[in-house]
Design an enzyme around this catalytic site. Structure first.
Site, short mmCIF file in Angstrom:
data_model
loop_
_atom_site.label_atom_id
_atom_site.label_comp_id
_atom_site.label_asym_id
_atom_site.label_seq_id
_atom_site.Cartn_x
_atom_site.Cartn_y
_atom_site.Cartn_z
N GLY A 255 48.84 16.52 29.75
CA GLY A 255 48.29 15.76 30.86
C GLY A 255 49.36 14.99 31.61
O GLY A 255 50.00 14.10 31.05
N CYS B 51 37.98 22.17 29.20
CA CYS B 51 37.83 22.49 30.62
C CYS B 51 36.63 21.76 31.21
O CYS B 51 35.52 21.87 30.70
CB CYS B 51 37.66 24.00 30.78
SG CYS B 51 37.72 24.50 32.47
N GLY C 249 51.09 21.95 32.36
CA GLY C 249 50.28 22.82 33.20
C GLY C 249 50.78 22.83 34.63
O GLY C 249 51.70 23.57 35.00
C1 LIG Z 1 44.21 25.81 37.99
C2 LIG Z 1 43.91 25.30 36.61
C3 LIG Z 1 43.22 26.10 35.70
C4 LIG Z 1 42.96 25.65 34.42
N1 LIG Z 1 42.33 26.49 33.53
C5 LIG Z 1 42.17 26.10 32.24
C6 LIG Z 1 41.65 27.00 31.28
O1 LIG Z 1 41.30 28.15 31.57
N2 LIG Z 1 41.53 26.55 30.00
C7 LIG Z 1 41.88 25.29 29.64
O2 LIG Z 1 41.78 24.95 28.46
N3 LIG Z 1 42.39 24.43 30.52
C8 LIG Z 1 42.55 24.82 31.80
N4 LIG Z 1 43.14 23.95 32.69
C9 LIG Z 1 43.60 22.63 32.23
C10 LIG Z 1 45.07 22.67 31.84
O3 LIG Z 1 45.28 23.53 30.73
C11 LIG Z 1 45.60 21.26 31.49
O4 LIG Z 1 44.88 20.76 30.39
C12 LIG Z 1 45.46 20.28 32.64
O5 LIG Z 1 45.87 20.87 33.87
C13 LIG Z 1 46.28 19.01 32.39
O6 LIG Z 1 47.64 19.30 32.23
P1 LIG Z 1 48.72 19.10 33.42
O7 LIG Z 1 48.59 17.68 33.90
O8 LIG Z 1 50.05 19.38 32.77
O9 LIG Z 1 48.36 20.07 34.49
C14 LIG Z 1 43.37 24.36 34.00
C15 LIG Z 1 44.04 23.55 34.92
C16 LIG Z 1 44.34 23.99 36.21
C17 LIG Z 1 45.08 23.10 37.15
#
Ligand SMILES: Cc1cc2nc3c(=O)[nH]c(=O)nc-3n(C[C@H](O)[C@H](O)[C@H](O)COP(=O)(O)O)c2cc1C
Length: 328
Positions: free
Chosen positions: A201, A100, A224
């Site tokens: 990602g 994060c 995500g």
């Molecule tokens: C609103 C939001 C909250 C997130 N909260 C966390 C979290 O609490 N823990 C974590 O490891 N990653 C968190 N992430 C990152 C996501 O788990 C993920 O790694 C990131 O969004 C990339 O994946 P995506 O492109 O499929 O969204 C968060 C992302 C978003 C957008």
């Protein structure tokens, strides 16, 4: 995909997202095809454990197995304690957040900020793995910044410490969410360790999921943001990986029914007052790109009533369904 004793029904995982992946959303994504859904983060600061928010986050009633709970922090002893606390409350997998990038998180040297300090990473992982019987998984980014992509080192440390699966977001901590995720570092990580590696990602379509799996050699994918307002993306990816075909998009009537069910579960989980408010962002995501969506969302933000929120939602999607039928 196998994580410790758990054989997942497929290799598709809902990414933990604070403020999004509450129990109703996790359950919905599981119903619509996700093999696992990681719950949003629980702080390792035990002062917060009594709070309503943390209590709700640890509520897994009726949730499909395995129940994975994410913890975050920088102190090995507190992280071990947090892991024990959550395992005692039903977590079947403990996931550690080193992915994060949020300022709030990095200022206290937690989340992805830890990637800079490999000895501390090792100390945290050893402490957590030793603290619980359940499998421990880890979520990382590819490194601290583009000059320090130490994801392979961290993955090796993780494997040596007994971590049982590794999710990797294809960006560095310094990237934040900008630029495109890259999957070559994930490939290098996959080649360096024998534990399951889950690529994450920018996976937004079934075709992209397939391409990322092929390019990285990863064992699974984690989704995500693309699941926000589109929880059926999991069944679409599952179908595409299995058959090479694309499932047709769900019709408006099905979207309406999925959303109305989601809303009812939110009210039941949060109570009416908080439920209506939490629901607004989900409703906004579901209606993105739909005709007259902006006016619908504006109207939605003006109501505090469960009945009205349901009625406005139903009317909006009913009208879209009629238009869809007329056009067919
Ligand atoms: C609103 C939001 C909250 C997130 N909260 C966390 C979290 O609490 N823990 C974590 O490891 N990653 C968190 N992430 C990152 C996501 O788990 C993920 O790694 C990131 O969004 C990339 O994946 P995506 O492109 O499929 O969204 C968060 C992302 C978003 C957008």
């Amino acid at each position: 995909m196998q994580i410790g004793p758990y054989a997942l029904k497929n290799n598709l995982v809902l990414a933990p997202m604070a403020g999004v992946t509450d129990r109703p959303f996790r359950q919905l994504c599981r119903e619509l095809g996700a093999g696992m859904a990681v719950s949003e983060m629980v702080s390792s600061n035990s002062l917060l454990w009594g709070s309503e928010k943390t209590r709700r986050r640890a509520d897994h009633a009726g949730e499909d197995e395995p129940r994975s709970v994410q913890i975050m922090g920088a102190d090995p002893r507190l992280m071990a304690e947090a892991a024990r606390h959550n395992a005692a409350r039903g977590a079947q997998i403990i996931d550690i957040n080193m992915g994060c990038p949020a300022k709030k998180v990095c200022n206290v040297q937690a989340g992805s900020a830890l990637l800079r300090d490999e000895p501390l990473v090792k100390a945290i992982l050893e402490a957590v793995v030793a603290a619980v019987e359940v499998p421990v998984t880890l979520k990382i980014r590819t490194g601290w910044d583009r000059d320090n992509r130490n994801g392979v080192n961290v993955a090796r440390i993780a494997e040596q410490c007994g971590i049982q699966a590794l999710a990797v977001h294809g960006r560095t901590r310094a990237d934040g969410y900008s630029g495109d995720a890259e999957y070559d570092t994930i490939k290098a990580i996959k080649q360096a360790v024998a534990i399951p590696v889950i690529a994450n990602g920018d996976i937004t379509t079934p075709e992209k999921a397939r391409a990322v799996l092929e390019r990285s050699g990863a064992d699974g994918v984690m989704i995500g943001r693309a699941a926000q307002g589109r929880p059926w993306i999991f069944r679409e990816i599952e179908h595409h990986l299995r058959t090479g075909e694309r499932l047709p998009e769900p019709g408006v009537a099905e979207i309406r029914d999925i959303l109305l069910g989601h809303l009812r579960n939110l009210y039941a989980f949060y109570g009416d007052y908080a439920g209506v408010r939490v629901a607004r962002k989900h409703i906004a995501w579901y209606s993105k790109g739909q005709r007259d969506g902006a006016a619908f969302r504006a109207r939605m933000n003006q109501t505090d009533s469960v009945e009205e929120q349901l009625a406005i939602t139903r009317a909006f999607f009913d009208r879209l369904a009629e238009q869809e039928e007329l056009a067919a």
